[in-house]
Design a protein around this motif. Structure first.
Motif, mmCIF file in Angstrom:
data_model
loop_
_atom_site.group_PDB
_atom_site.id
_atom_site.type_symbol
_atom_site.label_atom_id
_atom_site.label_comp_id
_atom_site.label_asym_id
_atom_site.label_seq_id
_atom_site.Cartn_x
_atom_site.Cartn_y
_atom_site.Cartn_z
ATOM 1 N N THR A 159 10.349 19.775 -21.125
ATOM 2 C CA THR A 159 9.657 20.062 -19.873
ATOM 3 C C THR A 159 10.346 21.187 -19.119
ATOM 4 O OG1 THR A 159 8.880 17.776 -19.658
ATOM 5 C CG2 THR A 159 8.936 19.095 -17.650
ATOM 6 N N ASP A 160 9.545 22.110 -18.582
ATOM 7 C CA ASP A 160 10.084 23.105 -17.655
ATOM 8 C C ASP A 160 9.179 23.141 -16.417
ATOM 9 O OD1 ASP A 160 7.837 24.646 -18.321
ATOM 10 O OD2 ASP A 160 8.943 25.942 -19.690
ATOM 11 N N ASP A 161 9.294 24.188 -15.615
ATOM 12 C CA ASP A 161 8.551 24.218 -14.358
ATOM 13 C C ASP A 161 7.105 24.692 -14.516
ATOM 14 O OD1 ASP A 161 9.377 26.748 -15.028
ATOM 15 O OD2 ASP A 161 9.982 27.334 -13.002
ATOM 16 N N VAL A 162 6.665 24.934 -15.751
ATOM 17 C CA VAL A 162 5.279 25.330 -15.991
ATOM 18 C C VAL A 162 4.513 24.249 -16.739
ATOM 19 C CG1 VAL A 162 3.758 27.037 -17.071
ATOM 20 C CG2 VAL A 162 5.909 27.780 -16.027
ATOM 21 N N SER A 163 5.126 23.698 -17.787
ATOM 22 C CA SER A 163 4.402 22.749 -18.635
ATOM 23 C C SER A 163 5.374 21.860 -19.389
ATOM 24 C CB SER A 163 3.502 23.499 -19.626
ATOM 25 O OG SER A 163 4.291 24.298 -20.488
ATOM 26 N N THR A 164 4.807 20.918 -20.113
ATOM 27 C CA THR A 164 5.585 20.043 -20.990
ATOM 28 C C THR A 164 5.120 20.261 -22.420
ATOM 29 O OG1 THR A 164 6.004 18.350 -19.327
ATOM 30 C CG2 THR A 164 6.069 17.649 -21.620
ATOM 31 N N TYR A 174 -2.216 17.702 -13.409
ATOM 32 C CA TYR A 174 -2.394 18.052 -12.000
ATOM 33 C C TYR A 174 -3.131 16.932 -11.261
ATOM 34 C CZ TYR A 174 -1.535 22.728 -13.927
ATOM 35 O OH TYR A 174 -1.012 23.805 -14.595
ATOM 36 N N SER A 224 -0.090 20.447 -19.023
ATOM 37 C CA SER A 224 0.229 20.374 -17.594
ATOM 38 C C SER A 224 -0.722 19.365 -16.957
ATOM 39 C CB SER A 224 0.066 21.739 -16.922
ATOM 40 O OG SER A 224 0.964 22.684 -17.459
ATOM 41 N N VAL A 239 3.780 13.960 -7.086
ATOM 42 C CA VAL A 239 5.020 13.679 -7.809
ATOM 43 C C VAL A 239 5.056 12.214 -8.241
ATOM 44 C CG1 VAL A 239 7.537 13.579 -7.655
ATOM 45 C CG2 VAL A 239 6.308 15.514 -6.659
#
Length: 202
Positions: free
Chosen positions: A38-43, A10, A8, A17
């Motif tokens: 990739t999802d909404d938490v990590s890749t 940051y 992830s 973005v």
């Protein structure tokens, strides 16, 4: 063997973005040798370590090169018995019998010395976990001895080791710790946090 990382990124900026999407282009040279999900938490990055670590290095360097405070969080694993083998992970890193610890340390140091200079300074803390049977602490202590000679070692911390330096040398150090210590077919993991441009350092 299965090897990969859940990562992830940051960037500490209102345009996070834009920083992330721009930095993702740094993965383009590696996409044919990595499986990326990739999802909404990590890749998830799945592939051999010699591709995995340079890909993470270039992604982080691209984001941190903008000058904003950036953090990369990653869980990196190889040889997990709960994961199926994946042909994309095939690597020459783990072929043959395990060399003597001193030989592995020397090879690791050579790899760090020849790492590319990325022009981005960063710090990292990581923990290495050698799973399974055998004298896992001998492998961990052997890795620590390598780290102290690597030129990226800053200090020991509770539950972790702190590194600092150019991201080229830093990710080369991490790759060598991941590949050179622990049985070639064993389960080895790293818990990693990398930071650049932190206001705390000022």
């Amino acid at each position: 063997m299965f090897s990969g990382a859940q990562i992830s990124l940051y960037p500490m900026t209102g345009d996070f973005v834009g920083v992330i999407t721009s930095a993702l282009s740094a993965l383009d040279p590696y996409r044919e040798r990595l499986r990326i999900e990739t999802d909404d938490v990590s890749t998830l990055l799945v592939g051999p370590p010699e591709v995995l670590f340079p890909a993470m290095r270039d992604l982080f360097s691209a984001a941190a090169g903008t000058g904003v405070h950036c953090v990369l969080s990653a869980t990196i694993s190889r040889g997990c018995p709960g994961e199926p083998d994946d042909a994309i992970c095939q690597s020459g890193q783990f072929e043959g019998p395990l060399a003597a610890l001193s030989e592995r340390q020397a090879s690791a140091l050579d790899a760090v010395r020849t790492a590319p200079d990325m022009g981005v300074s960063s710090v990292a803390q990581f923990s290495l976990y050698v799973m399974g049977q055998g004298d896992h602490m001998a492998e961990i202590y052997g890795c620590i001895d390598f780290l102290k000679q690597s030129g990226t070692f800053e200090k020991s911390k509770h539950f972790a080791t702190k590194l600092s330096g150019d991201t080229g040398a830093l990710f080369a150090t991490l790759e060598q710790g991941f590949c050179r210590f622990g049985p070639p077919e064993g389960h080895v993991t790293i818990d990693l946090t990398v930071s650049a441009n932190s206001p705390s350092a000022r």
